[in-house]
Design a protein around this motif. Structure first.
Motif, short mmCIF file in Angstrom:
data_model
loop_
_atom_site.label_atom_id
_atom_site.label_comp_id
_atom_site.label_asym_id
_atom_site.label_seq_id
_atom_site.Cartn_x
_atom_site.Cartn_y
_atom_site.Cartn_z
N VAL A 129 5.35 14.76 -4.56
CA VAL A 129 5.65 15.83 -3.59
C VAL A 129 5.98 15.23 -2.21
N GLY A 130 6.52 14.04 -2.19
CA GLY A 130 6.93 13.45 -0.92
C GLY A 130 5.79 12.76 -0.20
N VAL A 131 4.91 13.54 0.45
CA VAL A 131 3.75 12.91 1.11
C VAL A 131 2.58 12.75 0.15
N LEU A 132 2.52 13.60 -0.85
CA LEU A 132 1.39 13.59 -1.79
C LEU A 132 1.87 13.18 -3.18
N GLY A 133 1.05 12.40 -3.85
CA GLY A 133 1.31 12.10 -5.25
C GLY A 133 0.23 12.75 -6.09
N LEU A 134 0.64 13.56 -7.07
CA LEU A 134 -0.31 14.28 -7.92
C LEU A 134 -0.27 13.65 -9.31
N CYS A 135 -1.42 13.25 -9.83
CA CYS A 135 -1.47 12.57 -11.12
C CYS A 135 -2.57 13.19 -11.97
N VAL A 136 -2.21 13.62 -13.17
CA VAL A 136 -3.20 14.22 -14.07
C VAL A 136 -3.50 13.22 -15.18
N GLY A 137 -4.78 12.92 -15.36
CA GLY A 137 -5.19 11.95 -16.37
C GLY A 137 -4.97 12.48 -17.78
N ARG A 138 -4.85 11.57 -18.71
CA ARG A 138 -4.68 11.98 -20.11
C ARG A 138 -5.92 12.72 -20.58
N ALA A 139 -5.71 13.67 -21.47
CA ALA A 139 -6.82 14.44 -22.04
C ALA A 139 -6.57 14.58 -23.52
N PRO A 140 -7.64 14.75 -24.33
CA PRO A 140 -7.43 14.91 -25.77
C PRO A 140 -6.48 16.07 -26.04
N GLY A 141 -5.59 15.87 -27.00
CA GLY A 141 -4.67 16.95 -27.38
C GLY A 141 -3.40 17.00 -26.55
#
Ligand SMILES: C[S@@+](CC[C@H](N)C(=O)[O-])C[C@H]1O[C@@H](n2cnc3c(N)ncnc32)[C@H](O)[C@@H]1O
Length: 286
Positions: A259-271
């Protein structure tokens, strides 16, 4: 080469070029959000929804809460008195000459803070963790987005900044925040022991390459599968750009949104299989 040319341009011209670039990229940002909403990841639609919500009107009671936080910000922005008044025990030289107003200026501006609010609302983190409280603006937004028994723990080295944050939160009636004062290297371990597994992590302090990666590595083993990591100021310096270049390629993340100033990262999850990286979006939270 590009950097050298940019550094030689006068500030007003650089600002004008930045504004023109952002205006030109805004339509493609909307396309990027639409693509994100359709990505094969259950959290992608939630993030797209939060991005869309940032510039939409809020229902009355929610808007009143946001207005109250912004009023607290404005009050601090108007304060020219020194942040450090000698009443608390800090090493000599620390934050000397800094006014409350200057301290407050390090807070996330409105749209980025609103994105934190909308993400907290949509991800429903049982436990949220923030590195870098400052005077409590972003923590107020995150805490306002939490519900029921959900809680935020926030870490800050400066006792003066933290004292202001506590006062702000108390006035806003935000009782769902825990605080730890000290360097992150001292407070992060005990905070993780206390809170268990964070589901939402906002890293907004000590913006350098190695510390950023080190804090992430320290938190990762504790984080819940599918936790949302939000890295701030990912283009603030060469070191932060390098850190982001590494983080966004990290295979432990199933979803990466820039998002330009922010980096959003979602960790892996089962499924959840596959991996999705968004295009860069500049205009949404500027
Ligand atoms: C950019 S400000 C945080 C702004 C806040 N998240 C907001 O948007 O309202 C970064 C904060 O991190 C704190 N900080 C920086 N390095 C730190 C460290 N190593 N340990 C603890 N706090 C640190 C600073 O004192 C500062 O208040």
């Amino acid at each position: 080469m590009t950097l050298q040319i940019r550094a030689r341009l006068p500030q007003p011209l650089r600002a004008a070029l930045r504004t023109a670039y952002r205006a030109a990229t805004a339509p493609s940002d909307l396309v990027a959000v639409r693509e994100l909403a359709r990505a094969p990841n259950p959290d992608a639609a939630r993030i797209a929804d939060a991005l869309r919500a940032v510039k939409k009107p809020l229902p009355g009671s929610e808007q009143a809460r946001i207005d109250a936080i912004e009023q607290a910000r404005t009050r601090m922005e108007r304060r020219a008195d020194p942040l450090v008044d000698g009443s608390l025990n800090v090493p000599p030289g620390y934050d000397v000459g800094v006014t409350v107003s200057q301290a407050c200026s390090a807070s996330k501006p409105l749209f980025a803070a609103l994105l934190l609010y909308h993400l907290a609302k949509r991800f429903r983190p049982g436990t949220a963790l923030e590195l870098g409280t400052n005077v409590g603006i972003s923590s107020a937004y995150i805490a306002a987005g939490l519900q029921g028994r959900e809680r935020l723990t926030t870490l800050e080295v400066s006792p003066y900044r933290l004292r202001l944050a506590r006062e702000v939160h108390a006035r806003l009636g935000l009782a769902n925040i825990g605080y730890r004062q000290g360097l992150f290297v001292e407070t992060l371990g005990p905070a993780l022991q206390e809170i268990g597994s964070p589901d939402l992590v906002f890293i907004d302090g000590h913006h350098q390459y190695e510390p950023t990666l080190a804090y992430f590595e320290a938190i990762w083993p504790h984080a819940r599968p599918g936790a949302l990591f939000i890295f701030d100021d990912i283009r603030w310096s060469q070191g932060m750009r390098r850190a982001w270049a590494k983080l966004r390629e990290d295979e432990r993340f199933a979803l990466v949104v820039d998002v330009g100033v922010l980096g959003l990262c979602v960790g892996r999850a089962p499924g959840v299989s596959g991996r999705y990286q968004s295009r860069r979006m500049y205009s949404i939270v500027r």
